[in-house]
Write an enzyme that holds these catalytic residues in place. Structure first.
Site, PDB file in Angstrom:
ATOM      1  N   PRO A 139      -0.994  -3.230   0.932  1.00  0.00           N
ATOM      2  CA  PRO A 139      -0.888  -2.246  -0.112  1.00  0.00           C
ATOM      3  C   PRO A 139      -0.393  -0.868   0.170  1.00  0.00           C
ATOM      4  O   PRO A 139      -0.238  -0.308  -0.266  1.00  0.00           O
ATOM      5  CB  PRO A 139      -2.291  -2.057  -0.590  1.00  0.00           C
ATOM      6  CG  PRO A 139      -3.169  -2.681   0.319  1.00  0.00           C
ATOM      7  CD  PRO A 139      -2.354  -3.343   1.323  1.00  0.00           C
ATOM      8  N   GLU A 140       0.069  -0.073   0.372  1.00  0.00           N
ATOM      9  CA  GLU A 140       0.424   1.331   0.096  1.00  0.00           C
ATOM     10  C   GLU A 140       1.887   1.380  -0.265  1.00  0.00           C
ATOM     11  O   GLU A 140       2.563   0.352  -0.142  1.00  0.00           O
ATOM     12  CB  GLU A 140       0.108   2.220   1.295  1.00  0.00           C
ATOM     13  CG  GLU A 140      -1.366   2.400   1.514  1.00  0.00           C
ATOM     14  CD  GLU A 140      -1.703   3.406   2.569  1.00  0.00           C
ATOM     15  OE1 GLU A 140      -1.176   4.519   2.567  1.00  0.00           O
ATOM     16  OE2 GLU A 140      -2.509   3.079   3.402  1.00  0.00           O
TER      17      GLU A 140
END
Length: 266
Positions: free
Chosen positions: A2-3
């Site tokens: 995720p990011e």
DNA sequence: TAAAATGTTGGGTA
DNA sequence: ATACCCAACATTTT
């Protein structure tokens, strides 16, 4: 996975094999992945729609379909891959989009935090998000205004998706170390010059990570190599690249936070 | 074993 | 309204 840089990497990898494909069917092995509509409604509404384009907004993947928008959030452990249908499925491939060709898009998600949305207007999902930190119009002055409009420690503020979209635990720590700013420094205490430094650090950090195809950590290895360039995250006890002092680890807002107490000043 | 892990959200409390 | 803390979500790894 995720990011922002990891999601951007996935988007770039998926665009070619996805755009132009027709979704013939969907398999839902973990129906709670679907955040909007009932599983039955989701399946019937998405069937036979074509993927027209794919982009990223914050940490969301946004697929533009014939009639609707498909949004996917990978949360902590999600991953997306387009593979030939004959490729054996992993244990955690919970949601599968079958294309009309011989390939399928697999949403693998060990921890099952990920979510899938099918909506007429993507704003229904991305509406609350703050600005894109890499957008052309995200200027140092805009960041200064955002920071001074609230009275909060920098780290939790950077993690707040309604303030700035896409920054997560790794890149908040990395940006603050590069900018030599303490994670607990109050956002409204920054000078214009400090805000400009943070702006430059944030954009540099994110762009560099994208160039490295994101970071591969915690069992999710997809070719990203930015984990080899961390300056603060996961470097407790190792020397700060700014000043040589050992990197500290504390917990802020329930998230592990890595910083240099020597050169990152309050 | 207990703790932590790239994230978000909702509830309760100042 | 704003800020802050914690639990919850579910699984794996150290």
């Amino acid at each position: 996975m995720p990011e922002l840089p990891e999601v951007e990497t996935v988007v770039r990898q998926l665009r070619q094999p996805c755009v132009g494909q027709r979704i013939a069917d969907v398999t839902l092995r973990w129906p709670r992945h679907i955040a909007t509509l009932s599983p039955r409604q989701f399946k019937s509404r998405i069937r036979d729609q074509k993927i027209q384009s794919l982009h990223r907004r914050g940490k969301y993947l946004v697929f533009s379909l014939t009639n609707d928008f498909l949004l996917i959030h990978l949360k902590m452990s999600g991953d997306l891959q387009v593979l030939p249908k004959a490729t054996p499925r992993g244990k955690h491939a919970h949601t599968i989009f079958h294309f009309a060709n011989d390939q399928e898009l697999r949403f693998s998600d060990t921890r099952k935090f990920g979510r899938v949305y099918l909506v007429a207007d993507p704003e229904e999902v991305t509406g609350p998000l703050g600005p894109e930190p890499l957008a052309r119009n995200f200027t140092a002055g805009k960041l200064f205004n955002i920071l001074t409009a609230r009275h909060r420690p920098l780290k939790p503020l950077l993690l707040d998706q309604t303030v700035i979209a896409g920054v997560g635990n790794i890149y908040a720590d990395e940006s603050l170390n590069r900018a030599r700013l303490h994670p607990q420094k109050r956002s409204d205490s920054l000078t214009r010059a400090e805000a400009r430094t943070l702006w430059r650090s944030l954009r540099h950090t994110l762009n560099l990570a994208i160039r490295h195809n994101g970071s591969s950590i915690d069992t999710l290895y997809r070719g990203g190599e930015h984990q080899n360039y961390f300056r603060a995250y996961d470097r407790e006890g190792e020397p700060c690249y700014n000043c040589g002092a050992p990197i500290q680890r504390i917990v802020l807002g329930g998230r592990s936070t890595h910083f240099c107490s020597d050169c990152q000043t309050l």
